[in-house]
Scaffold this active site. Structure first.
Site, PDB file in Angstrom:
ATOM      1  CB  THR A  15      -0.902   0.021   1.261  1.00 52.29           C
ATOM      2  OG1 THR A  15      -1.711  -1.143   1.241  1.00 52.29           O
ATOM      3  CG2 THR A  15      -1.788   1.245   1.303  1.00 52.29           C
ATOM      4  CB  CYS A 281      -2.954 -18.040  23.281  1.00 51.13           C
ATOM      5  SG  CYS A 281      -4.075 -19.157  24.116  1.00 51.13           S
TER       6      CYS A 281
HETATM    7  N1  ASP Z   1      -2.568  -5.538   0.567  1.00 55.96           N
HETATM    8  C1  ASP Z   1      -1.474  -4.728   0.971  1.00 55.96           C
HETATM    9  C2  ASP Z   1      -0.231  -5.601   0.977  1.00 55.96           C
HETATM   10  O1  ASP Z   1       0.024  -6.296   1.914  1.00 55.96           O
HETATM   11  C3  ASP Z   1      -1.687  -4.132   2.310  1.00 55.96           C
HETATM   12  C4  ASP Z   1      -0.544  -3.286   2.821  1.00 55.96           C
HETATM   13  O2  ASP Z   1       0.350  -2.889   2.105  1.00 55.96           O
HETATM   14  O3  ASP Z   1      -0.552  -2.937   3.996  1.00 55.96           O
HETATM   15  O4  ASP Z   1       0.501  -5.572   0.017  1.00 55.96           O
END
Ligand code: ASP
Length: 345
Positions: A15, A281
Site C-alpha cells: 500500500t 493464543c
Molecule cells: N494488501 C497490501 C499488501 O500487503 C496491504 C498493505 O500494504 O498494507 O501488500
C-alpha cells in the site's frame, strides 16, 4: 558519499507505494521513483539514501519464496556498501516475510528494518510518511561508531519490534502490528527511545554475513478447532511430499488426547514429518506436559514451539527443513533461539 550513514530503501510493493485506479477503485502498485518525490522531507535526514525497487512491485498477498530470495539477494549485493536497510513491503504478510529474512540472514551486524503503511503515501491522512521517515532514522542511528541495531526489525506506528516476534493484528488501525511475547526494541515519541537491553548485541568476533537461500515450503498450518474430524486431519497429514506441520493447538499447547488423533500424528512423525506445537493464543507459551492433553504430544516427538509466533514458526520450519537435520538435531535447533524468535526459558 559523505561520512553520513548510507541507507538503502528496498521497495517490494504494498500500500505504501500504491495509487487508486479510478476505473476500478482498487489500489494498485506504481513506479517507486515517485515515492521519493512524494516525500521531500527525506532530504532533511542526516543520511544518504538510495533506493532500489522490484521491477514489478507486488501486493504482499503474492509474496512467496522466490521473492524472499530476491529480497535477501538485494541485501547481500549491497551489504558492504550500505550501513542500514529499510525494506518496504505490504503489511499483510510482512510478519512472515521479515521472519523468514531473519533466518535467511545469519550474523547480521546492520539494521534491516521492514515497514509499510495502512494508507498510500499520497493520501492526506497517510501513516506512510511517519513509518518511512522514522524507519530510515532508526536504520541510520549509530552509537560509538556502530549501528544501534544489528538485527531484522519491523517498524510500524511508533514502535520498533524484533521482526520475528510480530503478528499483524489489525487491517484498519494504524497500529497494525503487535509483539505479544517480546517488548518493543524502541519507541518513537518526542524522542526515539531504544530499549538497549532488549536489542541483540553482536559479539565482537561475529563472522561475516551468511545468506541462506534454501527453503522448503512443503509445509502446512493445521489449526485445531473443537469438532475437527479425524478425516480432515488424516487427509492433511497425507498430503504428498509434506515435510512439516505447524500445529496450532489450544492454550499452553493442548490438543485432543484421543487415541485416533495421537496415533495419526505419531505415524506422520515416524514417516519423517516434523510437527511443531504452537499455541493459538496471541500471547504466552506452549508447555508440553503441563496438562495431560499435551503429554501425549511430547511423548511421540512433537516439537515445542514454546512462545514462537505462527508466522515465525512457518519461517523457521522452511529454513530448518532445508538442512536435512536428524530428528534430534531438528528438535534441538527448533526449540532454541536462533535469531531471538523464541524465549529460552
Ligand atoms: N494488501 C497490501 C499488501 O500487503 C496491504 C498493505 O500494504 O498494507 O501488500
Amino acid at each position: 558519499m559523505t561520512n553520513k550513514p548510507n541507507i538503502l530503501l528496498v521497495y517490494t510493493g504494498g500500500t505504501i507505494g500504491m495509487i487508486k485506479d479510478y476505473k476500478t477503485n482498487a489500489l494498485k502498485a506504481f513506479d517507486f521513483s515517485q515515492i521519493i518525490n512524494k516525500i521531500p522531507e527525506l532530504q532533511q535526514l542526516n543520511c544518504n539514501i538510495e533506493s532500489i525497487s522490484f521491477d514489478e512491485p507486488i501486493d504482499s498477498s503474492n509474496m512467496n519464496t522466490t521473492y524472499y530470495i530476491d529480497i535477501v539477494e538485494i541485501i547481500e549485493e549491497n551489504y558492504t556498501k550500505f550501513d542500514g536497510f529499510v525494506v518496504l513491503t505490504g503489511s499483510d504478510t510482512m510478519s512472515y516475510t521479515s521472519s523468514v529474512v531473519s533466518f535467511m540472514l545469519e550474523n547480521v551486524q546492520k539494521p534491516i528494518i521492514f515497514t509499510g503503511s495502512q494508507l498510500p503515501i499520497g493520501d492526506l491522512r497517510t501513516d506512510a510518511k511517519e513509518n518511512l521517515i522514522t524507519s530510515i532514522e532508526i536504520a541510520a542511528t549509530r552509537k560509538n561508531n556502530k549501528p544501534v541495531l544489528a538485527e531484522v526489525c519491523l517498524y510500524f506506528e511508533y514502535k520498533l519490534y524484533r521482526a520475528n516476534r510480530t503478528t499483524k493484528i489489525n487491517s484498519e488501525q494504524f497500529e497494525a502490528f503487535t509483539s505479544m511475547n517480546y517488548p518493543p526494541l524502541a519507541e518513537s515519541g518526542v524522542h526515539l527511545n531504544f530499549n538497549e537491553h532488549l536489542i541483540h548485541q553482536p559479539k565482537k568476533d561475529t563472522p561475516p554475513l551468511i545468506v541462506r537461500k534454501n527453503l522448503v515450503s512443503d509445509i502446512v498450518i493445521l489449526k485445531l478447532f473443537p469438532g475437527i474430524t479425524i478425516n480432515v486431519i488424516e487427509s492433511i497429514l497425507n498430503i504428498k511430499d509434506l515435510k512439516g506441520v505447524v500445529l496450532e493447538t489450544y492454550g499452553a499447547g493442548n490438543a485432543p488426547d484421543t487415541k485416533e488423533f495421537v496415533s495419526l500424528l505419531k505415524n506422520a512423525i515416524e514417516k519423517g514429518i516434523k510437527i511443531i506445537n504452537v499455541t493459538q493464543c496471541a500471547g504466552g507459551s506452549v508447555i508440553q506436559g503441563h496438562y495431560e492433553t499435551s503429554l501425549g504430544l511430547k511423548k511421540i516427538g512433537v516439537v515445542s514451539g514454546k512462545d514462537i509466533t505462527t508466522e515465525s514458526a512457518v519461517a523457521k520450519l522452511m529454513y530448518l527443513l532445508s538442512k536435512n537435520l536428524s530428528k534430534e538435531d531438528f528438535k534441538h535447533y527448533f526449540e532454541k533461539s536462533l535469531r531471538g524468535e523464541i524465549s529460552n526459558k
